[in-house]
Motif scaffolding. Structure first.
Motif, short mmCIF file in Angstrom:
data_model
loop_
_atom_site.label_atom_id
_atom_site.label_comp_id
_atom_site.label_asym_id
_atom_site.label_seq_id
_atom_site.Cartn_x
_atom_site.Cartn_y
_atom_site.Cartn_z
N ASP A 17 27.14 32.77 40.55
CA ASP A 17 28.58 33.03 40.61
C ASP A 17 29.12 32.77 42.00
O ASP A 17 28.46 33.02 43.01
N ILE A 18 30.35 32.28 42.05
CA ILE A 18 31.07 32.08 43.30
C ILE A 18 31.96 33.29 43.52
O ILE A 18 32.69 33.69 42.62
N LYS A 19 31.92 33.86 44.72
CA LYS A 19 32.64 35.12 44.97
C LYS A 19 33.59 34.99 46.16
O LYS A 19 33.19 35.19 47.30
N PRO A 20 34.85 34.64 45.90
CA PRO A 20 35.83 34.67 46.98
C PRO A 20 36.07 36.10 47.45
O PRO A 20 36.19 37.03 46.64
N SER A 21 36.13 36.28 48.75
CA SER A 21 36.46 37.57 49.35
C SER A 21 37.55 37.30 50.38
O SER A 21 37.27 37.04 51.55
N LEU A 22 38.79 37.34 49.92
CA LEU A 22 39.92 36.93 50.74
C LEU A 22 40.68 38.13 51.28
O LEU A 22 40.66 39.22 50.70
N VAL A 23 41.33 37.90 52.40
CA VAL A 23 42.35 38.82 52.91
C VAL A 23 43.63 38.01 52.99
O VAL A 23 43.69 37.01 53.72
#
Length: 332
Positions: free
Chosen positions: A179-185
């Protein structure tokens, strides 16, 4: 356990000035004996006429208990050894995860240095206009072209409302599986917005089709040369209103940095040596994804024309607010 208690009692007696002695009893029905041959001893005691509850002090019993204790201790030692080996594997995985995290969050020159819109004050920004959305394909068509899921994204990367990040040229193959997991602010000048993350494989500038291979007549190759091909691998929109719950949408506070983490569909892909890994971030993907009016309303599908508005979107890349795209990279 009995040995531990025995040593504890001896220690207490010794601290009082008397080394003392201890004696403990073990039933043939105890788990220690039951697991290591107590049935054989019990049958022998029955033949000898031993009574229930009678204290047995035969050397055969003593040796049997000692052997059982050694086996249990060996078994416990092997279990602890396997646990340490497993924990060592977990540590190796942690090292990979944290090294990738550090690369994304701290070693950012290779990523941030090649971002097309330059970072300003720890964030990149763009203006999203629902009236001029980013299309999901460069083709003018009345249906969904079959190749849009791998279509060249160069038509999108040149738009001012698309942020683009890419690595340096890879010096070895990079295998991604999971899985690809974006962790954005992120932040928005409005109260609601979508954020679309796209993962892309960038081919070398000198890439050419294999000899004898021709692209389909209606494919994107009729527009672009194969060198520099930005192949879409995965793309996923995330409405900020659902950042905490899909059941209870929440408005954004205008211009306030907000965490936006989600999981994209899994992937199994090898970025070949000489290629680059690219990420594009945008707020529209029309008409594949319905336009967000970029104003919080209970149901944006019931929005009126007056609800649709421009918004300045920011993705934070420095300071205490750092964004990352976490890839499940497999070590060789």
């Amino acid at each position: 356990e009995s040995r531990r208690i025995d040593r504890q009692l001896r220690g207490r007696a010794g601290r009082q000035g008397d080394p003392g002695s201890s004696q403990f009893f073990l039933s043939l029905e105890d788990d220690l004996m039951r697991l290591f041959g107590s049935e054989r001893i019990a049958k022998l005691m029955d033949r000898l006429g031993a009574q229930e509850g009678e204290m047995l002090t035969h050397s055969l019993i003593t040796r049997s208990i000692e052997q059982a204790q050694k086996r249990v201790e060996l078994q416990n030692f092997q279990a602890r050894k396997r646990l340490l080996e497993y924990d060592d594997v977990m540590n190796q995985q942690r090292e990979v995860v944290y090294s990738l995290r550090s690369f994304a969050l701290e070693g950012g020159e290779e990523l941030r240095g090649e971002a097309l819109p330059a970072s300003v004050g720890g964030y990149d920004e763009y203006v999203s206009d629902p009236a001029r959305p980013v299309p999901y394909t460069q083709k003018i068509t009345q249906n969904y072209p079959r190749d849009f899921m791998t279509e060249d994204q160069r038509f999108a990367s040149t738009r001012p409302d698309v942020l683009v990040y890419q690595t340096a040229v890879l010096t070895e193959d990079v295998v991604v599986a999971g899985d690809i997991k974006p962790s954005l602010v992120v932040s928005s000048s409005s109260t609601d917005s979508d954020f679309v993350v796209k993962l892309i494989d960038v081919f070398p500038d000198d890439y050419k089709f294999p000899e004898g291979v021709k692209p389909p007549q209606n494919s994107a190759w009729t527009v672009f040369q194969p060198g520099g091909y930005q192949m879409l691998l995965r793309g996923e929109p995330m409405p900020a209103r659902f950042r905490n719950s899909f059941e209870k949408p929440e408005a954004l506070t205008a211009n306030e940095p907000t965490k936006l983490g989600f999981k994209m569909p899994g992937i199994a892909h090898t970025f070949k040596k000489g290629h680059r890994i690219m990420v594009q971030i945008q707020s529209t993907w029309f008409p594949l994804v319905a336009r967000n009016p970029q104003k919080f309303v209970p149901n944006y599908k019931l929005s009126t024309a007056a609800d649709f508005q421009k918004a300045t979107q920011r993705v934070y890349t420095g300071g205490k607010h750092i964004s990352a795209i976490i890839l499940p990279i497999q070590k060789k």
